[in-house]
Design an enzyme around this catalytic site. Structure first.
Site, PDB file in Angstrom:
ATOM      1  N   SER A  51       6.627   7.410   3.208  1.00 40.98           N
ATOM      2  CA  SER A  51       6.421   6.266   4.106  1.00 40.98           C
ATOM      3  C   SER A  51       6.906   6.592   5.508  1.00 40.98           C
ATOM      4  O   SER A  51       8.053   7.011   5.696  1.00 40.98           O
ATOM      5  CB  SER A  51       7.218   5.048   3.620  1.00 40.98           C
ATOM      6  OG  SER A  51       6.691   4.576   2.426  1.00 40.98           O
ATOM      7  N   HIS A  82       0.945   4.502   5.162  1.00 40.72           N
ATOM      8  CA  HIS A  82       0.321   5.604   4.410  1.00 40.72           C
ATOM      9  C   HIS A  82      -1.159   5.651   4.803  1.00 40.72           C
ATOM     10  O   HIS A  82      -1.930   4.772   4.431  1.00 40.72           O
ATOM     11  CB  HIS A  82       0.444   5.389   2.900  1.00 40.72           C
ATOM     12  CG  HIS A  82       1.829   5.609   2.371  1.00 40.72           C
ATOM     13  ND1 HIS A  82       2.213   6.766   1.757  1.00 40.72           N
ATOM     14  CD2 HIS A  82       2.919   4.819   2.379  1.00 40.72           C
ATOM     15  CE1 HIS A  82       3.482   6.691   1.401  1.00 40.72           C
ATOM     16  NE2 HIS A  82       3.941   5.509   1.767  1.00 40.72           N
ATOM     17  N   HIS A 104       1.527   5.064  -5.485  1.00 39.43           N
ATOM     18  CA  HIS A 104       2.753   4.594  -6.146  1.00 39.43           C
ATOM     19  C   HIS A 104       2.375   3.735  -7.348  1.00 39.43           C
ATOM     20  O   HIS A 104       1.350   3.043  -7.330  1.00 39.43           O
ATOM     21  CB  HIS A 104       3.575   3.710  -5.197  1.00 39.43           C
ATOM     22  CG  HIS A 104       3.880   4.324  -3.873  1.00 39.43           C
ATOM     23  ND1 HIS A 104       2.977   4.302  -2.836  1.00 39.43           N
ATOM     24  CD2 HIS A 104       4.982   4.960  -3.418  1.00 39.43           C
ATOM     25  CE1 HIS A 104       3.515   4.911  -1.792  1.00 39.43           C
ATOM     26  NE2 HIS A 104       4.725   5.325  -2.112  1.00 39.43           N
ATOM     27  N   TYR A 106       3.744   0.992  -8.083  1.00 42.67           N
ATOM     28  CA  TYR A 106       3.763  -0.436  -7.721  1.00 42.67           C
ATOM     29  C   TYR A 106       2.447  -0.916  -7.111  1.00 42.67           C
ATOM     30  O   TYR A 106       2.215  -2.114  -7.009  1.00 42.67           O
ATOM     31  CB  TYR A 106       4.947  -0.772  -6.795  1.00 42.67           C
ATOM     32  CG  TYR A 106       4.936  -0.106  -5.437  1.00 42.67           C
ATOM     33  CD1 TYR A 106       4.032  -0.489  -4.441  1.00 42.67           C
ATOM     34  CD2 TYR A 106       5.836   0.900  -5.142  1.00 42.67           C
ATOM     35  CE1 TYR A 106       4.028   0.114  -3.201  1.00 42.67           C
ATOM     36  CE2 TYR A 106       5.852   1.504  -3.904  1.00 42.67           C
ATOM     37  CZ  TYR A 106       4.942   1.115  -2.939  1.00 42.67           C
ATOM     38  OH  TYR A 106       4.938   1.716  -1.715  1.00 42.67           O
ATOM     39  N   GLU A 107       1.571   0.024  -6.722  1.00 37.94           N
ATOM     40  CA  GLU A 107       0.252  -0.392  -6.235  1.00 37.94           C
ATOM     41  C   GLU A 107      -0.657  -0.776  -7.397  1.00 37.94           C
ATOM     42  O   GLU A 107      -1.770  -1.253  -7.184  1.00 37.94           O
ATOM     43  CB  GLU A 107      -0.393   0.747  -5.439  1.00 37.94           C
ATOM     44  CG  GLU A 107       0.321   1.061  -4.145  1.00 37.94           C
ATOM     45  CD  GLU A 107      -0.231   2.309  -3.480  1.00 37.94           C
ATOM     46  OE1 GLU A 107      -1.239   2.213  -2.777  1.00 37.94           O
ATOM     47  OE2 GLU A 107       0.355   3.393  -3.687  1.00 37.94           O
ATOM     48  N   ALA A 134      10.862   8.286   1.850  1.00 38.22           N
ATOM     49  CA  ALA A 134      11.871   7.435   2.483  1.00 38.22           C
ATOM     50  C   ALA A 134      12.722   6.898   1.342  1.00 38.22           C
ATOM     51  O   ALA A 134      12.197   6.549   0.285  1.00 38.22           O
ATOM     52  CB  ALA A 134      11.182   6.288   3.215  1.00 38.22           C
ATOM     53  N   MET A 237      10.976   4.835  -4.567  1.00 35.50           N
ATOM     54  CA  MET A 237       9.930   4.364  -5.482  1.00 35.50           C
ATOM     55  C   MET A 237       8.827   5.405  -5.678  1.00 35.50           C
ATOM     56  O   MET A 237       7.692   5.053  -6.004  1.00 35.50           O
ATOM     57  CB  MET A 237       9.314   3.078  -4.932  1.00 35.50           C
ATOM     58  CG  MET A 237      10.316   1.988  -4.620  1.00 35.50           C
ATOM     59  SD  MET A 237       9.526   0.590  -3.814  1.00 35.50           S
ATOM     60  CE  MET A 237      10.966  -0.314  -3.210  1.00 35.50           C
ATOM     61  N   SER A 238       9.151   6.670  -5.459  1.00 33.83           N
ATOM     62  CA  SER A 238       8.075   7.678  -5.526  1.00 33.83           C
ATOM     63  C   SER A 238       8.623   9.020  -6.001  1.00 33.83           C
ATOM     64  O   SER A 238       9.693   9.105  -6.578  1.00 33.83           O
ATOM     65  CB  SER A 238       7.459   7.842  -4.134  1.00 33.83           C
ATOM     66  OG  SER A 238       8.390   8.441  -3.256  1.00 33.83           O
ATOM     67  N   ASN A 261      17.638   3.520   5.109  1.00 33.51           N
ATOM     68  CA  ASN A 261      18.499   2.323   5.068  1.00 33.51           C
ATOM     69  C   ASN A 261      19.642   2.596   4.118  1.00 33.51           C
ATOM     70  O   ASN A 261      19.525   3.449   3.235  1.00 33.51           O
ATOM     71  CB  ASN A 261      17.689   1.098   4.586  1.00 33.51           C
ATOM     72  CG  ASN A 261      17.038   1.342   3.239  1.00 33.51           C
ATOM     73  OD1 ASN A 261      16.111   2.146   3.111  1.00 33.51           O
ATOM     74  ND2 ASN A 261      17.524   0.654   2.226  1.00 33.51           N
ATOM     75  N   HIS A 275      10.686  -3.306   4.425  1.00 31.97           N
ATOM     76  CA  HIS A 275       9.774  -2.176   4.667  1.00 31.97           C
ATOM     77  C   HIS A 275       9.680  -1.837   6.163  1.00 31.97           C
ATOM     78  O   HIS A 275       9.547  -0.672   6.531  1.00 31.97           O
ATOM     79  CB  HIS A 275       8.388  -2.507   4.100  1.00 31.97           C
ATOM     80  CG  HIS A 275       7.457  -1.320   4.061  1.00 31.97           C
ATOM     81  ND1 HIS A 275       7.761  -0.140   3.394  1.00 31.97           N
ATOM     82  CD2 HIS A 275       6.227  -1.119   4.611  1.00 31.97           C
ATOM     83  CE1 HIS A 275       6.767   0.717   3.536  1.00 31.97           C
ATOM     84  NE2 HIS A 275       5.822   0.153   4.274  1.00 31.97           N
TER      85      HIS A 275
END
Ligand code: HPA
Length: 307
Positions: A51, A82, A104, A106-107, A134, A237-238, A261, A275
């Protein structure tokens, strides 16, 4: 064909698509051959941009780029930050292919779709994959803008049976039970740390453990505390599904997380992850990661012994 017969055929195609559990070897091969027929580039290194890190793709010289939507079988990227382009070109003289945007879970993609490009890379002759992402910093010493060279991972979804290698094993890619204790090649990690130092980023460069979760929500405070107590230094998440599939087919892997973060670990904190913050930190610090990857590519060529 009569309209009812055509409708029945469409329904059958949809039903087959919905009940699939993976791509066939021929589908991977078809995508690989399609790409090789459209470009003369023959990359040995693949770079996956996390990201806000798509700028890496712009560094490639002599570019030949494809939108994911034009490549047979390729999923489409749905996340802001992306781009959804596959770029072939040369980075510091090294033939590369770069994913500007990844997929991902989550998509809504099954993990065999998330990891589709990795096997295609293997079939087009790629030997090394550099995955960037990220991530939230769990390690309290980490600062926003730090780069963590991934030394190991914790595959949380894997604990619940979510693994990209689930289903019949395709022996032409790799063994049923691949090892993961050596997933992140030591030589590449050392090289990344050395190059980071050479560039004067010693303060920013870390080495640590990446923990993957399914997302898309950011973690609760209790989850962050739990993950940290398990030994994770960063959370995202990846990356992990791609690493597993890359190692399965024998690719060398280097993973790097940009800490965008600090994970919230304190109930008195007012901070919340979002995000936009992730993308902004990516913008502010992406240049470091770009320099690092670019110099790494140069050194990889000089350091054939590392490979
Ligand atoms: N958690 C999960 N994924 C992330 C984070 C985070 O804090 N930051 C960037 N990606």
């Amino acid at each position: 064909m009569s309209p009812p017969a055509a409708e029945t055929q469409r329904q059958e195609v949809r039903r087959k698509e919905e009940t699939r559990t993976g791509y066939t070897y021929e589908e991977y091969k078809h995508s690989a051959e399609w790409l090789l027929s459209k470009t003369e580039h023959r990359p040995t290194v693949a770079i996956v941009c996390g990201s806000g890190l798509g700028g890496l793709g712009e560094l490639l010289k002599d570019q030949v780029a494809f939108n994911y939507s034009d490549i047979p079988n390729f999923p489409h990227s749905t996340v802001p930050g992306h781009a959804g382009r596959l770029i072939f070109g040369n980075l510091n003289g090294k033939p590369c292919v770069c994913m500007q945007g990844r997929f991902h879970a989550y998509e809504g993609y099954p993990l065999w779709k998330v990891t589709f490009p990795i096997r295609v890379f293997h079939l087009i002759g790629v030997e090394t994959v550099i995955l960037t992402n990220a991530a939230g910093g769990l390690n309290q010493d980490y600062k926003v803008g730090d780069i963590m060279v991934i030394m190991d991972h914790i595959n949380m979804p894997g604990f619940a049976g979510q693994n990209p290698l689930t289903g019949p094993n395709e022996e032409r890619f790799g063994p049923r039970f691949p090892a993961m204790s050596d997933a992140y090649e030591k030589g590449l990690r050392k090289l990344a740390l050395a190059v980071g130092e050479e560039l004067g980023f010693s303060e920013k460069i870390r080495e640590g453990v990446y923990c993957s979760l399914g997302g898309p929500n950011f973690e609760t405070i209790a989850e962050c505390r739990f993950l940290n107590s398990l030994g994770a230094d960063a959370v995202g998440m990846s990356t992990v599904p791609e690493v597993i599939v890359a190692r399965h087919c024998g690719l060398r892997v280097l993973g790097m997380s940009l800490i965008t973060n600090k994970a919230v670990m304190d109930y008195n904190s007012e901070a919340t992850a979002n995000h936009e913050e992730v993308l902004q930190a990516g913008k502010d610090s992406a240049k470091f990661l770009e320099k690092l990857v670019s110099r790494l590519l140069q050194r990889i060529e000089l350091n054939n012994n590392v490979f």
